[in-house]
Design an enzyme around this catalytic site. Structure first.
Site, PDB file in Angstrom:
ATOM      1  N   SER A   1       0.676  -0.918  -0.008  1.00 48.34           N
ATOM      2  CA  SER A   1      -0.155  -0.029  -0.328  1.00 48.34           C
ATOM      3  C   SER A   1       1.066   1.213   0.061  1.00 48.34           C
ATOM      4  O   SER A   1       0.831   1.567   1.021  1.00 48.34           O
ATOM      5  CB  SER A   1      -1.010  -0.181   1.169  1.00 48.34           C
ATOM      6  OG  SER A   1      -0.107   0.430   2.302  1.00 48.34           O
TER       7      SER A   1
ATOM      8  N   HIS B   1      -3.212  -6.227   2.080  1.00 47.55           N
ATOM      9  CA  HIS B   1      -2.978  -6.963   2.286  1.00 47.55           C
ATOM     10  C   HIS B   1      -2.856  -8.040   3.324  1.00 47.55           C
ATOM     11  O   HIS B   1      -2.322  -9.487   3.827  1.00 47.55           O
ATOM     12  CB  HIS B   1      -2.080  -6.561   4.391  1.00 47.55           C
ATOM     13  CG  HIS B   1      -1.324  -5.822   3.845  1.00 47.55           C
ATOM     14  ND1 HIS B   1      -0.719  -5.371   5.326  1.00 47.55           N
ATOM     15  CD2 HIS B   1      -0.744  -4.691   2.750  1.00 47.55           C
ATOM     16  CE1 HIS B   1       0.400  -3.819   4.900  1.00 47.55           C
ATOM     17  NE2 HIS B   1       0.238  -4.042   3.421  1.00 47.55           N
TER      18      HIS B   1
ATOM     19  N   GLU C   1      -4.897  -2.381   9.269  1.00 45.13           N
ATOM     20  CA  GLU C   1      -3.824  -2.586  10.109  1.00 45.13           C
ATOM     21  C   GLU C   1      -4.512  -2.732  11.527  1.00 45.13           C
ATOM     22  O   GLU C   1      -4.884  -1.223  12.102  1.00 45.13           O
ATOM     23  CB  GLU C   1      -2.654  -2.345  10.557  1.00 45.13           C
ATOM     24  CG  GLU C   1      -1.839  -2.604   8.587  1.00 45.13           C
ATOM     25  CD  GLU C   1      -0.588  -1.928   8.956  1.00 45.13           C
ATOM     26  OE1 GLU C   1      -0.398  -1.690   9.732  1.00 45.13           O
ATOM     27  OE2 GLU C   1      -0.029  -1.576   7.436  1.00 45.13           O
TER      28      GLU C   1
ATOM     29  N   GLU D   1       2.065  -9.119   7.201  1.00 43.60           N
ATOM     30  CA  GLU D   1       2.511  -8.774   8.462  1.00 43.60           C
ATOM     31  C   GLU D   1       1.821  -9.844   9.570  1.00 43.60           C
ATOM     32  O   GLU D   1       2.789  -9.243  10.466  1.00 43.60           O
ATOM     33  CB  GLU D   1       1.608  -7.613   8.796  1.00 43.60           C
ATOM     34  CG  GLU D   1       2.159  -6.231   7.337  1.00 43.60           C
ATOM     35  CD  GLU D   1       2.493  -4.969   7.521  1.00 43.60           C
ATOM     36  OE1 GLU D   1       1.587  -4.982   8.596  1.00 43.60           O
ATOM     37  OE2 GLU D   1       2.743  -4.184   6.632  1.00 43.60           O
TER      38      GLU D   1
ATOM     39  N   ASP E   1      -4.097   1.205  11.730  1.00 41.77           N
ATOM     40  CA  ASP E   1      -3.868   2.047  10.392  1.00 41.77           C
ATOM     41  C   ASP E   1      -4.675   1.703   9.094  1.00 41.77           C
ATOM     42  O   ASP E   1      -4.896   0.297   8.178  1.00 41.77           O
ATOM     43  CB  ASP E   1      -2.153   0.659   9.838  1.00 41.77           C
ATOM     44  CG  ASP E   1      -1.674   1.845   8.594  1.00 41.77           C
ATOM     45  OD1 ASP E   1      -2.697   2.670   7.672  1.00 41.77           O
ATOM     46  OD2 ASP E   1      -0.474   1.903   7.857  1.00 41.77           O
TER      47      ASP E   1
ATOM     48  N   GLU F   1      -2.848   5.937  12.001  1.00 38.19           N
ATOM     49  CA  GLU F   1      -2.480   5.955  11.240  1.00 38.19           C
ATOM     50  C   GLU F   1      -3.383   6.407   9.635  1.00 38.19           C
ATOM     51  O   GLU F   1      -4.289   5.423   9.360  1.00 38.19           O
ATOM     52  CB  GLU F   1      -1.343   5.468  11.077  1.00 38.19           C
ATOM     53  CG  GLU F   1      -0.469   5.086   9.707  1.00 38.19           C
ATOM     54  CD  GLU F   1       0.685   3.734   9.366  1.00 38.19           C
ATOM     55  OE1 GLU F   1       0.905   2.963  10.891  1.00 38.19           O
ATOM     56  OE2 GLU F   1       1.037   3.735   8.775  1.00 38.19           O
TER      57      GLU F   1
ATOM     58  N   ASP G   1       1.177   8.490   6.673  1.00 35.66           N
ATOM     59  CA  ASP G   1       1.882   7.769   5.881  1.00 35.66           C
ATOM     60  C   ASP G   1       1.989   7.775   4.446  1.00 35.66           C
ATOM     61  O   ASP G   1       2.976   8.204   3.597  1.00 35.66           O
ATOM     62  CB  ASP G   1       2.039   6.259   6.273  1.00 35.66           C
ATOM     63  CG  ASP G   1       1.865   4.602   5.896  1.00 35.66           C
ATOM     64  OD1 ASP G   1       3.559   5.320   5.146  1.00 35.66           O
ATOM     65  OD2 ASP G   1       1.882   4.251   5.905  1.00 35.66           O
TER      66      ASP G   1
ATOM     67  N   LYS H   1      10.111   5.083   7.064  1.00 30.13           N
ATOM     68  CA  LYS H   1      10.035   3.813   6.329  1.00 30.13           C
ATOM     69  C   LYS H   1      11.366   4.533   5.134  1.00 30.13           C
ATOM     70  O   LYS H   1      10.709   5.197   4.496  1.00 30.13           O
ATOM     71  CB  LYS H   1       9.452   3.547   5.261  1.00 30.13           C
ATOM     72  CG  LYS H   1       7.828   3.638   5.798  1.00 30.13           C
ATOM     73  CD  LYS H   1       6.885   3.315   4.810  1.00 30.13           C
ATOM     74  CE  LYS H   1       5.358   2.082   6.275  1.00 30.13           C
ATOM     75  NZ  LYS H   1       3.772   1.917   4.705  1.00 30.13           N
TER      76      LYS H   1
ATOM     77  N   HIS I   1       8.746  -1.070   9.848  1.00 30.93           N
ATOM     78  CA  HIS I   1       8.410  -2.042   8.413  1.00 30.93           C
ATOM     79  C   HIS I   1       8.453  -2.131   7.215  1.00 30.93           C
ATOM     80  O   HIS I   1       6.986  -0.250   7.537  1.00 30.93           O
ATOM     81  CB  HIS I   1       8.509  -3.388   9.065  1.00 30.93           C
ATOM     82  CG  HIS I   1       6.893  -3.546   9.287  1.00 30.93           C
ATOM     83  ND1 HIS I   1       5.876  -4.979   9.011  1.00 30.93           N
ATOM     84  CD2 HIS I   1       5.545  -2.811   9.368  1.00 30.93           C
ATOM     85  CE1 HIS I   1       4.891  -5.100   9.399  1.00 30.93           C
ATOM     86  NE2 HIS I   1       4.650  -3.582   9.759  1.00 30.93           N
TER      87      HIS I   1
ATOM     88  N   LYS J   1       6.146   0.052  14.357  1.00 30.67           N
ATOM     89  CA  LYS J   1       5.425  -1.335  13.716  1.00 30.67           C
ATOM     90  C   LYS J   1       6.464  -1.826  13.121  1.00 30.67           C
ATOM     91  O   LYS J   1       7.339  -1.524  12.004  1.00 30.67           O
ATOM     92  CB  LYS J   1       4.242  -0.818  13.745  1.00 30.67           C
ATOM     93  CG  LYS J   1       4.444   0.137  12.094  1.00 30.67           C
ATOM     94  CD  LYS J   1       3.351   0.531  11.903  1.00 30.67           C
ATOM     95  CE  LYS J   1       3.387   0.952  10.112  1.00 30.67           C
ATOM     96  NZ  LYS J   1       1.947   0.720   9.481  1.00 30.67           N
TER      97      LYS J   1
HETATM   98  C1  2PG Z   1       2.143   0.304   5.899  1.00 30.80           C
HETATM   99  C2  2PG Z   1       2.858  -0.514   5.235  1.00 30.80           C
HETATM  100  C3  2PG Z   1       3.332  -1.523   6.281  1.00 30.80           C
HETATM  101  P1  2PG Z   1       3.235  -1.164   2.380  1.00 30.80           P
HETATM  102  O1  2PG Z   1       1.232   1.270   5.318  1.00 30.80           O
HETATM  103  O2  2PG Z   1       1.996   1.984   6.948  1.00 30.80           O
HETATM  104  O3  2PG Z   1       2.661  -1.777   7.815  1.00 30.80           O
HETATM  105  O4  2PG Z   1       2.371  -1.247   4.393  1.00 30.80           O
HETATM  106  O5  2PG Z   1       4.590  -1.697   3.643  1.00 30.80           O
HETATM  107  O6  2PG Z   1       2.233  -2.622   2.262  1.00 30.80           O
HETATM  108  O7  2PG Z   1       2.568   0.230   2.237  1.00 30.80           O
HETATM  109 MG    MG Z   2       0.464   2.662   6.529  1.00 33.89          MG
END
Ligand code: 2PG
Ligand code: MG
Length: 419
Positions: free
Chosen positions: A42, A156, A165, A206, A244, A285, A312, A337, A365, A388
């Site tokens: 995502s 996911h 999440e 995850e 999230d 988030e 994010d 990230k 992560h 996380k």
């Molecule tokens: C998120 C991430 C990690 P992805 O959205 O925060 O949990 O997902 O790595 O798929 O972007």
């Molecule tokens: Mg996110």
């Protein structure tokens, strides 16, 4: 002085059976260090670009041989046998060599792998743990509160849950080791509960369970029951919940599509407001979409004084975007990230901006991970107080939590939220 002698990459697999890079950096004196590159599903539209081969005959087009080739070829040629004053100077050279604003040419998966491997090699050469070597001057390292993603939905998991999440945050735990224990015990209780209800205990990307539930409130109620069944208190004194939703994924035509309903930004905000009253939700988030900046400003106005609101997809660890969001008061916390921006130095810069603005931060992560535990050290080094890394299950997720336990055992650092 930082002299890089060798730089090599190979194509390995991430936790979703997709190709990614492992990069090894060699410094003088036989020092070597390796890094595994994470990859998201995502993704924010303004993230740095990972380079994929597009050759449908290999891994459905997802191969990373071109990015590997860039590390072994052009990047190695440009940086080996050259002296840099610091990691920051090396990262600046990578950015210049790439020459695009989002690292499309060399691939952010190539640059971040090189940057992480060299950062780790620098620590090895200095005989220091990575977290100590990464810690910026004037920052007190601390052990972060782990956020365990125990229910997976969105992109996911193949279930019908729109929110991506649902995380357990043991804010009240005394140590990281006890926080991890709490996460694992509630995870076990939740498995029992799902089984009792005849729901699937199959896992998402995850490591969280992916039951066929569509209502986010129903999941929240299950989490509260599981926390209590495991003998813990809910809320900030015990175990709180972080969400999230990854709302960019269910935002279209100017509306949010959740559990069969179509909601405006304001209706979505009210739905969250209600969740924070009914359940011990302490952090949300990407509650709204990355393109809905006006909505984010209203969300902060409505909930910002009592709820952590983390950007994010909205911020993508990009210092320029974070600066704008700080000015506009569009969030009050940032997800961090490394591969969203593509170098360690730019990541540390994003974190510095947040720290100075009084924003909270959570190191993260990606849904596609390797066994590399770099982010555990980054979270400790920055003193940001939150991380996380998915469920307390599956090796690529537990690698990070186990690294935190090991740091705690030898370093005796404070645990918990920053400031
Ligand atoms: C998120 C991430 C990690 P992805 O959205 O925060 O949990 O997902 O790595 O798929 O972007
Ligand atoms: Mg996110």
């Amino acid at each position: 002085m930082l002299d890089i002698e060798t730089l090599t990459a190979v194509e390995i697999l991430d936790s979703r059976a997709r190709p990614t890079l492992a990069v090894t950096a060699g410094l003088p004196g036989g020092v070597t260090a390796r890094a595994g590159v994470p990859s998201g599903a995502s993704t924010g539209s303004r993230e740095a670009r990972e380079l994929r081969d597009g050759d449908k005959a290999r891994f459905g087009g997802l191969g990373v041989r071109r990015a590997v080739g860039h590390v072994n070829g052009e990047i190695a040629a440009a940086v080996c046998d050259r002296s840099f004053a610091s990691l920051a100077e090396l990262d600046a050279a990578l950015i210049e060599l790439d020459g695009t604003p989002d690292k499309t040419r060399l691939g952010a998966n190539a640059t971040v792998g090189v940057s992480m491997a060299v950062a780790r090699a620098v620590a090895v050469a200095a005989g220091r743990p990575l977290w100590q070597s990464l810690a910026p001057a004037g920052v007190t390292p601390r052990l972060p509160v782990p956020h365990f993603n125990v229910v997976n939905g969105g992109v996911h998991a193949p279930n019908r849950l729109d929110f991506q999440e649902f995380m357990l945050a043991p804010l009240g735990a005394p140590t990281v080791a006890e926080a991890v224990r709490a996460g694992a015990e509630v995870y076990a209780a939740l498995r029992g509960e799902l089984t009792g209800l005849g729901l699937s205990t199959g896992l998402g990307d995850e490591g969280g369970f992916a039951p066929e539930i569509d209502s986010p409130e129903e999941v929240l109620a299950l989490l509260v029951t599981a926390i209590e069944a495991a003998g813990y208190q809910t809320g900030r004194e015990g175990i709180a919940i972080a969400l999230d939703p990854a709302a960019s994924e269910f935002y279209s035509g100017g509306a949010y599509h959740v559990a069969g309903q179509t909601l405006s930004s304001d209706e979505m905000i009210e739905r969250y407001a209600e969740m924070t009253v009914r359940f011990p939700v302490w952090s949300i988030e990407d509650g709204l979409a990355e393109s809905d900046w006006d909505g984010w400003e209203r969300l902060i106005g409505r909930l910002g004084d009592r709820t952590q609101l983390v950007g994010d997809d909205l911020l993508v660890t990009n210092p320029a975007i974070i600066r704008e969001a700080i000015e506009r008061k569009a969030a009050n916390a940032a997800l961090i990230k490394l591969n969203q921006i593509g170098t360690v130095t730019e990541t540390l810069e994003a974190m510095r901006l947040c720290r100075e603005a009084g924003w909270a931060q959570m190191v993260s992560h990606r849904s596609g991970e390797t066994e590399d535990s770099f982010i555990a050290d980054l979270a400790v080094a920055s003193g940001c107080g939150q991380i996380k890394s998915g469920a307390p299950a599956r090796g690529e997720r537990t690698a990070k939590y186990n690294r935190l336990i090991e740091i705690e055992a030898v370093a005796h650092l404070p645990y918990g939220l920053a400031g």
